[in-house]
Write an enzyme that holds these catalytic residues in place. Structure first.
Site, mmCIF file in Angstrom:
data_model
loop_
_atom_site.group_PDB
_atom_site.id
_atom_site.type_symbol
_atom_site.label_atom_id
_atom_site.label_comp_id
_atom_site.label_asym_id
_atom_site.label_seq_id
_atom_site.Cartn_x
_atom_site.Cartn_y
_atom_site.Cartn_z
ATOM 1 N N ASP A 199 -3.364 4.508 2.428
ATOM 2 C CA ASP A 199 -3.781 4.919 3.772
ATOM 3 C C ASP A 199 -3.427 6.392 3.935
ATOM 4 O O ASP A 199 -2.261 6.768 3.747
ATOM 5 C CB ASP A 199 -3.020 4.137 4.865
ATOM 6 C CG ASP A 199 -3.438 2.674 4.939
ATOM 7 O OD1 ASP A 199 -4.467 2.315 4.332
ATOM 8 O OD2 ASP A 199 -2.737 1.898 5.618
ATOM 9 N N ASP A 241 0.846 -1.196 0.000
ATOM 10 C CA ASP A 241 0.000 0.000 0.000
ATOM 11 C C ASP A 241 0.877 1.240 0.000
ATOM 12 O O ASP A 241 2.105 1.141 0.047
ATOM 13 C CB ASP A 241 -0.931 0.004 1.230
ATOM 14 C CG ASP A 241 -0.158 0.077 2.551
ATOM 15 O OD1 ASP A 241 1.088 0.094 2.521
ATOM 16 O OD2 ASP A 241 -0.806 0.110 3.599
ATOM 17 N N ASP A 295 1.387 4.529 2.300
ATOM 18 C CA ASP A 295 1.033 5.136 3.584
ATOM 19 C C ASP A 295 1.431 6.606 3.546
ATOM 20 O O ASP A 295 2.604 6.922 3.358
ATOM 21 C CB ASP A 295 1.795 4.443 4.730
ATOM 22 C CG ASP A 295 1.597 2.930 4.715
ATOM 23 O OD1 ASP A 295 0.469 2.489 4.941
ATOM 24 O OD2 ASP A 295 2.575 2.191 4.443
HETATM 25 N N1 DCT Z 1 2.208 0.338 11.976
HETATM 26 C C1 DCT Z 1 1.985 0.715 13.288
HETATM 27 N N2 DCT Z 1 1.003 0.116 13.987
HETATM 28 C C2 DCT Z 1 0.259 -0.858 13.415
HETATM 29 C C3 DCT Z 1 0.468 -1.222 12.073
HETATM 30 C C4 DCT Z 1 1.460 -0.594 11.373
HETATM 31 O O1 DCT Z 1 2.651 1.573 13.812
HETATM 32 N N3 DCT Z 1 -0.652 -1.447 14.153
HETATM 33 C C5 DCT Z 1 3.292 0.951 11.264
HETATM 34 C C6 DCT Z 1 4.419 0.028 10.970
HETATM 35 C C7 DCT Z 1 4.670 0.139 9.512
HETATM 36 C C8 DCT Z 1 3.738 1.225 9.025
HETATM 37 O O2 DCT Z 1 2.805 1.446 10.047
HETATM 38 C C9 DCT Z 1 3.063 0.893 7.743
HETATM 39 O O3 DCT Z 1 2.402 -0.366 7.820
HETATM 40 P P1 DCT Z 1 2.427 -1.354 6.590
HETATM 41 O O4 DCT Z 1 1.981 -0.651 5.367
HETATM 42 O O5 DCT Z 1 1.681 -2.567 6.999
HETATM 43 O O6 DCT Z 1 3.962 -1.741 6.512
HETATM 44 P P2 DCT Z 1 5.023 -1.449 5.382
HETATM 45 O O7 DCT Z 1 6.332 -1.617 6.033
HETATM 46 O O8 DCT Z 1 4.736 -0.145 4.729
HETATM 47 O O9 DCT Z 1 4.770 -2.654 4.402
HETATM 48 P P3 DCT Z 1 4.448 -2.599 2.847
HETATM 49 O O10 DCT Z 1 5.702 -2.111 2.213
HETATM 50 O O11 DCT Z 1 4.113 -3.996 2.443
HETATM 51 O O12 DCT Z 1 3.298 -1.651 2.643
HETATM 52 MG MG MG Z 2 2.900 0.210 3.641
#
Ligand code: DCT
Ligand code: MG
Length: 512
Positions: free
Chosen positions: A436, A339, A341
């Site tokens: 997001d 995704d 973020d």
């Molecule tokens: N995060 C957090 N609390 C959560 C879930 C996530 O603080 N309950 C943080 C940790 C990483 C960040 O948010 C983004 O989450 P993801 O998109 O799931 O992780 P990513 O490392 O960006 O993975 P991807 O590259 O696959 O999107």
């Molecule tokens: Mg992510």
């Protein structure tokens, strides 16, 4: 109403003189005589640049429209140091420039503080990457004691022991599907230690002194050293449960509970779910299924940059000084993610509150929204940071599926100069992308960006470290010192590392 009639209705004001630092017509008092700013227009755009220049002048800064010898600070946004140097070279200015070349974060923080703030290394755009970082980066099995906490290890993106870490990650994921949290976390911790190693594991001696590696994990490593594979991992990959859970949880909106329910109902494939008419699905799951192919394909860096630009253009049209930043894996240097973020804030208190609703309205009008789920803030100031290391935060946020047009990816790509064919195989002119958007009050921004940058394992260890080593509680909103019974303020991520007594790790060193 035409302009002539309109002008008759309002008293004619004297046309304000355009502020020019190098002339005597400046409208605003110059407070900081030693600082002369210049904003690079590339990737910032004319209207945002004009807005920021006006803002700086109001705050008493001198700012030049043209790059002159008097300039002391060059500020760029979304440009690397090398890109700014290229641009200066194209203007034949690179040799004569002796001033600071800084990221927009320095400018934004100056505007927030109302004065020039001290330049820290994170503000400086480095022309050449500094490869000398040596903190806790084991270059051979005998040279460094490795910390059990990921926040005390530098973990770059490149993982030279992937054959081992992939195996441990698959077993961790399988434990997640079995809802065995203890084993899952233990395997993730083991894998994370190996990801920080800067030497390839060749013999068991290489791992004998490493933390977080139990006998079970060492046995797996030994099997891979000897045979190149681990039978237990092969068995998991081929197991019906693992394969089905992998498919089900790849659907946006489907968590472990739903996956478990479907598995018990006898479903195994995506088609099983799609072809069952009376299955009760949430709106998020229905859309997750509808756009599953695109979402499962992952987002490239080029696509993420295009999404960021779309969001910035919308927000900056009504809040030009909003700070819009990509976080998550892309901020850690990843080239693909599941995704995009994006964190949004504004130095002006309270202004951030309407941004998300306005952004969603514009996205709707642009017919870009396939799905969105907006969650209002549930932040309660009286609540202390959460005790759980996996707790979700309370910010206002929106989970969406965005329509990204193929031509937007092409424009983004060509403006970067390195053309790459977008990975869209059919004749559609769009791709569905998971995004997001999270809105942060400015005073909590440091905590939010630290939390949302990840990696999830890095965050988990950072919070554990705060709790067990420092008697503090950290979450995405705040840091609480239990000994002194106070909340510790932080303006930057560095401030939080300092409060915790940790050496600062750059985002790309947090790929734990
Ligand atoms: N995060 C957090 N609390 C959560 C879930 C996530 O603080 N309950 C943080 C940790 C990483 C960040 O948010 C983004 O989450 P993801 O998109 O799931 O992780 P990513 O490392 O960006 O993975 P991807 O590259 O696959 O999107
Ligand atoms: Mg992510």
């Amino acid at each position: 109403m035409d302009l002539v009639r309109a002008s008759m209705l309002v008293p004619i004001k004297k046309k304000p003189k355009i502020a020019q630092v190098s002339t005597s017509f400046c409208r605003y008092e110059v407070k900081f005589k030693d600082v002369v700013l210049f904003l690079v227009e590339r990737k910032m755009g004319t209207s945002r640049r004009n807005f920021l220049m006006e803002l700086a002048r109001k705050r008493g800064f001198q700012i030049e429209n043209e790059l002159r010898d008097s300039v002391t600070h060059i500020v760029a946004e979304n440009n690397s140091g090398a890109e700014v140097m290229d641009w200066l070279q194209s203007k034949k200015m690179s040799d004569s420039i002796k001033c600071q070349i800084l990221d927009i974060s320095w400018f934004t923080e100056c505007m927030g503080a109302g004065c020039p703030i001290t330049i820290e290394s994170r503000h400086q755009l480095k022309v050449q990457e500094d490869c000398s970082a040596s903190f806790n980066m084991p270059l051979s099995s005998s040279c460094v004691r490795v910390s059990p906490y990921a926040c005390q290890r530098r973990t770059p993106l490149q993982d030279i022991n992937r054959i081992f870490t992939d195996a441990l990650d698959i077993l961790a994921e399988n434990y997640e599907f079995l809802q065995n949290k203890g084993h899952r976390v233990a395997f993730l911790r083991a894998s994370s230690v190996l990801k920080s190693l800067q030497f390839p594991i060749l013999t068991m001696k290489d791992v004998e002194d490493l933390p977080n590696l139990g006998e079970e994990m060492k046995y797996i490593i030994e099997e891979i050293i000897e045979d190149g594979k681990c039978p237990r991992v092969v068995e998991v990959i081929n197991s019906e449960r693992y394969k089905s859970f992998k498919i089900f949880t790849s659907i946006f909106g489907v968590g472990l509970m739903t996956a478990e329910k479907w598995y018990r109902m006898g479903f195994r494939t995506l088609e099983d779910i799609k072809n069952t008419q009376d299955l009760k699905l949430t709106s998020m799951q229905k859309h997750g299924l509808l756009y599953h192919e695109d979402i499962a394909e992952c987002v490239s860096k080029i696509e993420a940059d295009a999404v960021e630009q779309i969001v910035k253009n919308i927000i900056w049209a009504f809040v030009p000084d909003a700070v819009v930043t990509i976080t998550g894996g892309f901020r850690r240097g990843k080239n693909v993610g599941h995704d995009v973020d994006i964190l949004i804030t504004c130095p002006r208190k309270g202004v951030e509150k309407d941004i998300l609703h306005n952004t969603i309205n514009v996205l709707k009008n642009q017919e870009r929204l396939f799905f969105y789920n907006l969650i209002e803030s549930t932040f309660d100031e009286t609540k202390r940071p959460s005790k759980s290391v996996d707790a979700l935060d309370h910010y206002q946020k929106c989970f969406l599926i965005l329509k990204l047009l193929k031509k937007e990816i092409e424009i983004e790509t060509t403006s970067n100069g390195n053309w790459k064919q977008p990975n869209i195989t059919d004749l559609r002119n769009w791709k569905a992308v998971r995004v997001d958007l999270v809105v942060i009050p400015y005073e909590q921004y440091a905590f939010a960006i630290l939390g949302w940058t990840g990696s999830p394992q890095f965050e988990r260890d950072l919070r554990r470290y705060a709790t067990h080593e420092k008697k503090m509680m950290l979450d995405n909103h705040a840091l609480f010192d239990k000994t002194k019974n106070v909340f510790l303020k932080a303006r930057t991520e560095e401030d939080i590392f300092t409060h915790l007594g940790l050496e600062y790790l750059e985002p790309w060193e947090r790929n734990a």
